[in-house]
Motif scaffolding. Structure first.
Motif, PDB file in Angstrom:
ATOM      1  N   THR A  70       0.849  -1.189   0.000  1.00  0.00           N
ATOM      2  CA  THR A  70       0.000   0.000   0.000  1.00  0.00           C
ATOM      3  C   THR A  70       0.884   1.238   0.000  1.00  0.00           C
ATOM      4  OG1 THR A  70      -1.725  -1.182   1.214  1.00  0.00           O
ATOM      5  CG2 THR A  70      -1.848   1.224   1.181  1.00  0.00           C
ATOM      6  N   VAL A  71       0.635   2.135  -0.951  1.00  0.00           N
ATOM      7  CA  VAL A  71       1.456   3.324  -1.145  1.00  0.00           C
ATOM      8  C   VAL A  71       0.616   4.567  -0.912  1.00  0.00           C
ATOM      9  CG1 VAL A  71       2.897   4.604  -2.776  1.00  0.00           C
ATOM     10  CG2 VAL A  71       2.845   2.102  -2.858  1.00  0.00           C
ATOM     11  N   ASP A  72       1.108   5.469  -0.095  1.00  0.00           N
ATOM     12  CA  ASP A  72       0.473   6.775   0.095  1.00  0.00           C
ATOM     13  C   ASP A  72       1.587   7.787   0.349  1.00  0.00           C
ATOM     14  OD1 ASP A  72      -1.106   8.930   0.532  1.00  0.00           O
ATOM     15  OD2 ASP A  72      -2.057   8.175   2.366  1.00  0.00           O
ATOM     16  N   VAL A  73       2.129   8.347  -0.725  1.00  0.00           N
ATOM     17  CA  VAL A  73       3.292   9.226  -0.640  1.00  0.00           C
ATOM     18  C   VAL A  73       2.995  10.520  -1.398  1.00  0.00           C
ATOM     19  CG1 VAL A  73       5.735   9.520  -1.239  1.00  0.00           C
ATOM     20  CG2 VAL A  73       4.896   7.294  -0.465  1.00  0.00           C
ATOM     21  N   SER A  74       3.311  11.634  -0.785  1.00  0.00           N
ATOM     22  CA  SER A  74       3.155  12.940  -1.431  1.00  0.00           C
ATOM     23  C   SER A  74       4.501  13.641  -1.480  1.00  0.00           C
ATOM     24  CB  SER A  74       2.141  13.809  -0.682  1.00  0.00           C
ATOM     25  OG  SER A  74       2.585  14.063   0.644  1.00  0.00           O
ATOM     26  N   ALA A  75       4.616  14.610  -2.382  1.00  0.00           N
ATOM     27  CA  ALA A  75       5.858  15.367  -2.545  1.00  0.00           C
ATOM     28  C   ALA A  75       5.557  16.851  -2.509  1.00  0.00           C
ATOM     29  CB  ALA A  75       6.545  14.998  -3.860  1.00  0.00           C
ATOM     30  N   ASP A  76       6.398  17.616  -1.811  1.00  0.00           N
ATOM     31  CA  ASP A  76       6.300  19.070  -1.807  1.00  0.00           C
ATOM     32  C   ASP A  76       7.705  19.633  -1.661  1.00  0.00           C
ATOM     33  OD1 ASP A  76       6.976  18.800   0.891  1.00  0.00           O
ATOM     34  OD2 ASP A  76       4.893  18.953   1.554  1.00  0.00           O
ATOM     35  N   ASN A  77       7.820  20.923  -1.376  1.00  0.00           N
ATOM     36  CA  ASN A  77       9.150  21.521  -1.285  1.00  0.00           C
ATOM     37  C   ASN A  77       9.956  20.998  -0.096  1.00  0.00           C
ATOM     38  OD1 ASN A  77       7.477  22.816   0.589  1.00  0.00           O
ATOM     39  ND2 ASN A  77       8.698  24.679   0.544  1.00  0.00           N
ATOM     40  N   GLY A  78       9.300  20.312   0.811  1.00  0.00           N
ATOM     41  CA  GLY A  78      10.009  19.752   1.957  1.00  0.00           C
ATOM     42  C   GLY A  78      10.494  18.337   1.729  1.00  0.00           C
ATOM     43  N   GLY A  79      10.172  17.743   0.568  1.00  0.00           N
ATOM     44  CA  GLY A  79      10.594  16.387   0.282  1.00  0.00           C
ATOM     45  C   GLY A  79       9.409  15.452   0.158  1.00  0.00           C
ATOM     46  N   LEU A  80       9.643  14.170   0.448  1.00  0.00           N
ATOM     47  CA  LEU A  80       8.615  13.142   0.359  1.00  0.00           C
ATOM     48  C   LEU A  80       8.003  12.894   1.731  1.00  0.00           C
ATOM     49  CD1 LEU A  80      10.413  10.555  -1.959  1.00  0.00           C
ATOM     50  CD2 LEU A  80       8.726  12.274  -2.618  1.00  0.00           C
ATOM     51  N   ARG A  81       6.668  12.717   1.731  1.00  0.00           N
ATOM     52  CA  ARG A  81       5.957  12.428   2.972  1.00  0.00           C
ATOM     53  C   ARG A  81       4.952  11.323   2.698  1.00  0.00           C
ATOM     54  NH1 ARG A  81       6.963  16.780   6.394  1.00  0.00           N
ATOM     55  NH2 ARG A  81       7.776  18.622   5.308  1.00  0.00           N
ATOM     56  N   GLY A  82       4.775  10.445   3.691  1.00  0.00           N
ATOM     57  CA  GLY A  82       3.790   9.396   3.548  1.00  0.00           C
ATOM     58  C   GLY A  82       4.325   8.059   4.008  1.00  0.00           C
ATOM     59  N   LEU A 108       7.965   8.236   5.491  1.00  0.00           N
ATOM     60  CA  LEU A 108       8.747   9.361   4.974  1.00  0.00           C
ATOM     61  C   LEU A 108       8.187  10.650   5.549  1.00  0.00           C
ATOM     62  CD1 LEU A 108       8.819   8.235   1.216  1.00  0.00           C
ATOM     63  CD2 LEU A 108      10.537   7.774   2.978  1.00  0.00           C
ATOM     64  N   ASN A 109       9.079  11.495   6.048  1.00  0.00           N
ATOM     65  CA  ASN A 109       8.636  12.753   6.661  1.00  0.00           C
ATOM     66  C   ASN A 109       9.542  13.889   6.211  1.00  0.00           C
ATOM     67  OD1 ASN A 109       7.201  14.531   8.240  1.00  0.00           O
ATOM     68  ND2 ASN A 109       8.376  14.080  10.095  1.00  0.00           N
ATOM     69  N   GLY A 110       9.409  14.246   4.943  1.00  0.00           N
ATOM     70  CA  GLY A 110      10.222  15.336   4.417  1.00  0.00           C
ATOM     71  C   GLY A 110      11.645  14.888   4.208  1.00  0.00           C
ATOM     72  N   GLN A 111      12.541  15.363   5.050  1.00  0.00           N
ATOM     73  CA  GLN A 111      13.953  15.046   4.918  1.00  0.00           C
ATOM     74  C   GLN A 111      14.391  13.886   5.816  1.00  0.00           C
ATOM     75  OE1 GLN A 111      15.755  16.628   2.566  1.00  0.00           O
ATOM     76  NE2 GLN A 111      13.848  17.672   2.060  1.00  0.00           N
ATOM     77  N   THR A 112      13.447  13.259   6.501  1.00  0.00           N
ATOM     78  CA  THR A 112      13.794  12.140   7.364  1.00  0.00           C
ATOM     79  C   THR A 112      12.907  10.949   7.036  1.00  0.00           C
ATOM     80  OG1 THR A 112      12.239  12.802   9.101  1.00  0.00           O
ATOM     81  CG2 THR A 112      14.486  13.704   9.216  1.00  0.00           C
ATOM     82  N   PHE A 113      13.258   9.792   7.590  1.00  0.00           N
ATOM     83  CA  PHE A 113      12.467   8.581   7.371  1.00  0.00           C
ATOM     84  C   PHE A 113      12.565   7.686   8.598  1.00  0.00           C
ATOM     85  CE2 PHE A 113      16.623   6.937   6.593  1.00  0.00           C
ATOM     86  CZ  PHE A 113      16.559   5.600   6.937  1.00  0.00           C
ATOM     87  N   GLU A 114      11.623   6.769   8.688  1.00  0.00           N
ATOM     88  CA  GLU A 114      11.666   5.691   9.648  1.00  0.00           C
ATOM     89  C   GLU A 114      11.283   4.415   8.920  1.00  0.00           C
ATOM     90  OE1 GLU A 114       9.212   6.416  12.988  1.00  0.00           O
ATOM     91  OE2 GLU A 114      10.365   8.138  13.703  1.00  0.00           O
ATOM     92  N   ALA A 115      11.973   3.328   9.218  1.00  0.00           N
ATOM     93  CA  ALA A 115      11.695   2.051   8.563  1.00  0.00           C
ATOM     94  C   ALA A 115      11.674   0.951   9.602  1.00  0.00           C
ATOM     95  CB  ALA A 115      12.751   1.758   7.500  1.00  0.00           C
ATOM     96  N   ARG A 116      10.615   0.176   9.584  1.00  0.00           N
ATOM     97  CA  ARG A 116      10.497  -1.040  10.407  1.00  0.00           C
ATOM     98  C   ARG A 116      10.033  -2.143   9.472  1.00  0.00           C
ATOM     99  NH1 ARG A 116       9.285   3.162  13.775  1.00  0.00           N
ATOM    100  NH2 ARG A 116      10.380   3.141  15.790  1.00  0.00           N
ATOM    101  N   VAL A 117      10.984  -2.937   9.008  1.00  0.00           N
ATOM    102  CA  VAL A 117      10.704  -3.918   7.970  1.00  0.00           C
ATOM    103  C   VAL A 117      11.294  -5.260   8.371  1.00  0.00           C
ATOM    104  CG1 VAL A 117      11.040  -4.503   5.530  1.00  0.00           C
ATOM    105  CG2 VAL A 117      10.739  -2.108   6.193  1.00  0.00           C
TER     106      VAL A 117
END
Length: 494
Positions: A394-406, A430-439
């Protein structure tokens, strides 16, 4: 011209005026010019004017020229400099219009030197370096480069020769993979297409000065490559040509007439026909379900429908596109999802900036895409759900001037990474310029689990998961913990 003779026998005078209208020679036309002059035994004085501007001043044997204008080859020529028939002449010749650039000409001791560069239509550019004198004639070179990508498969290399009063230009070029042989003199230009390394060509296109008026196009030429064929028949003046053309790719063919002001083309796949037109500053498309398989591109199929209109002056408009029954030879990398199915969308232009709304209905699921070009960056969103075998993504990702979020959520979704068959469970946020991954990724061999790795990470630039052989999203990791550190190898479940 009118002149009046006066003065005494020992001191005669001559006064007069002149006017020229539409004066032309060898395709070069002098702008309407008027002048006045007076002469005595001591010398000549006078001025020439064009449209109320003084463009030349005579003072004894010297002439000073300032923006004297002529027309040639669909361009405006402007000459400035000094001339001395008994000494040295130096002129700068600027051009605007079909040709643009500057040439410098020097004439001294009966020897002429011309150097400079000229730009032409569609980004073509010529560098010129030639010399001439009455004893040895013309010599020198010119080289043409640039233009639309792929047009010149080999730069135009020209050499100049011939008698002083009959210059001759000859050369060769590569044109869309075919060869082109060029001959030019004061009577015109001829381009003959011949076979080349990547295309066969034949026919002749000519450009010659009319008895009165501008240079004009004539002739016909054709070019054939393995993937397409092209036929052109040009006519009309140099700066406003019209072309009858036909382009074929597979069973598709676009044919009709085109000019700098408009075009009217019929597009057919051999079974159905549509139109592409450009009139009154508007480009319109009406393609009613043309068969992509008849393009002759391996693995490509489907029915293309496109309708819309764009205003070229404001670059505003909208085009609706739909491809039904799409078949391609491609798949999304790592995901193993075939790019087949149904595609529909709208492309909107506002002041030349596109905005896209599209839906990709694939056998494995549906993706909805929105994107818009802003002044400095793109914004948009990708959302949807893909299924493969018994897994889902399931993908829910948006892009703006702050980077990728979703978020990206995987549930037993199969991946193919560096030859490893994996099953992925977990979430990447994804939260702009940072990320978290639990895989959690499980490796399988013949359907049986052979190992697994758990990744809990966050950061601000890419990290490399060695067991997964994948670059995680943006970020220098601030923490990375789990049952398998980055240096881990696959572990047996036992």
């Amino acid at each position: 011209m009118s002149a009046t003779l006066g003065g005494s026998l020992s001191a005669p005078t001559l006064a007069g005026s002149l006017a020229s209208r539409e004066a032309a020679a060898a395709g070069v036309r002098l702008r309407d010019t008027t002048g006045i002059f007076s002469a005595t035994l001591a010398g000549l004085r006078g001025t020439l004017t064009q449209a109320g501007r003084t463009v030349a001043t005579f003072e004894g044997p010297q002439v000073k020229v300032n923006d004297l204008r002529l027309n040639a080859a669909g361009s405006i020529l402007s000459a400035s400099g000094t001339a001395d028939p008994g000494g040295r002449t130096e002129l700068s010749l600027g051009t605007t219009g079909t040709l643009n650039g500057t040439l410098s000409a020097t004439y001294a001791a009966q020897a002429l030197t011309v150097r400079g560069s000229l730009g032409g239509l569609q980004g073509l550019r010529a560098a010129v370096d030639v010399q001439a004198d009455p004893r040895t004639g013309w010599r020198g070179t010119a080289r043409v480069t640039g233009g639309p990508q792929g047009l010149l498969s080999r730069p135009v290399q020209l050499s100049v020769s011939g008698a002083f009063d009959h210059p001759l230009v000859q050369g060769e070029a590569g044109l869309l993979g075919a060869g082109a042989r060029i001959v030019a003199n004061t009577e015109g230009v001829q381009v003959r297409l011949v076979d080349g390394p990547a295309a066969s060509g034949n026919g002749v296109v000519e450009l010659r000065p009319a008895a009165t008026g501008p240079w004009r196009w004539s002739g016909a030429a054709s070019l054939s490559r393995p993937e397409l064929s092209l036929n052109v028949t040009p006519s009309g003046p140099l700066d406003d040509p019209s072309v009858l053309l036909s382009v074929r790719r597979g069973d598709w063919r676009a044919s009709g007439s085109a000019s700098l002001a408009g075009a009217d083309l019929t597009v057919t796949d051999g079974e159905r026909s549509g139109t592409l037109t450009w009139q009154d500053g508007q480009v319109a498309a009406n393609l009613p379900g043309l068969n992509l398989a008849r393009l002759g591109l391996e693995g490509l199929g489907g029915s293309l429908t496109a309708q819309g209109r764009v205003t070229t002056a404001t670059q505003d408009g909208q085009v609706t596109v739909r491809v039904s029954g799409l078949r391609t030879p491609y798949a999304l990398p790592y995901l193993g999802v075939d790019l087949d199915g149904e595609v529909s969308g709208n492309i909107t232009l506002r002041a030349g900036r596109p905005a896209v709304q599209a839906t990709l209905a694939l056998p494995s699921g549906t993706l909805n895409i929105t994107a818009a070009q802003g002044q400095d960056y793109w914004t948009g969103r990708v959302g949807g759900r893909l299924t493969r075998e018994d897994g889902s993504l399931t993908v829910d990702v948006s892009a703006d001037n702050g980077g990728l979020r979703g978020t990206l959520d995987a549930a037993r979704f199969p991946l193919d990474l560096a030859g490893q068959d994996l099953r992925a469970d977990g979430r990447v946020t994804l939260n702009g310029q940072t990320f978290e991954a639990r895989v959690l990724a499980r490796n399988t061999i013949d359907g049986d689990m052979a190992g697994q790795v758990r990744v809990d990470a966050s950061g601000a630039s890419p990290i490399w998961c060695r067991p997964c052989r994948v670059l995680w999203p943006s970020g220098q990791p601030r923490k990375a913990t789990g049952s398998a550190p980055p240096s881990a190898t696959w572990k047996s479940p036992t």
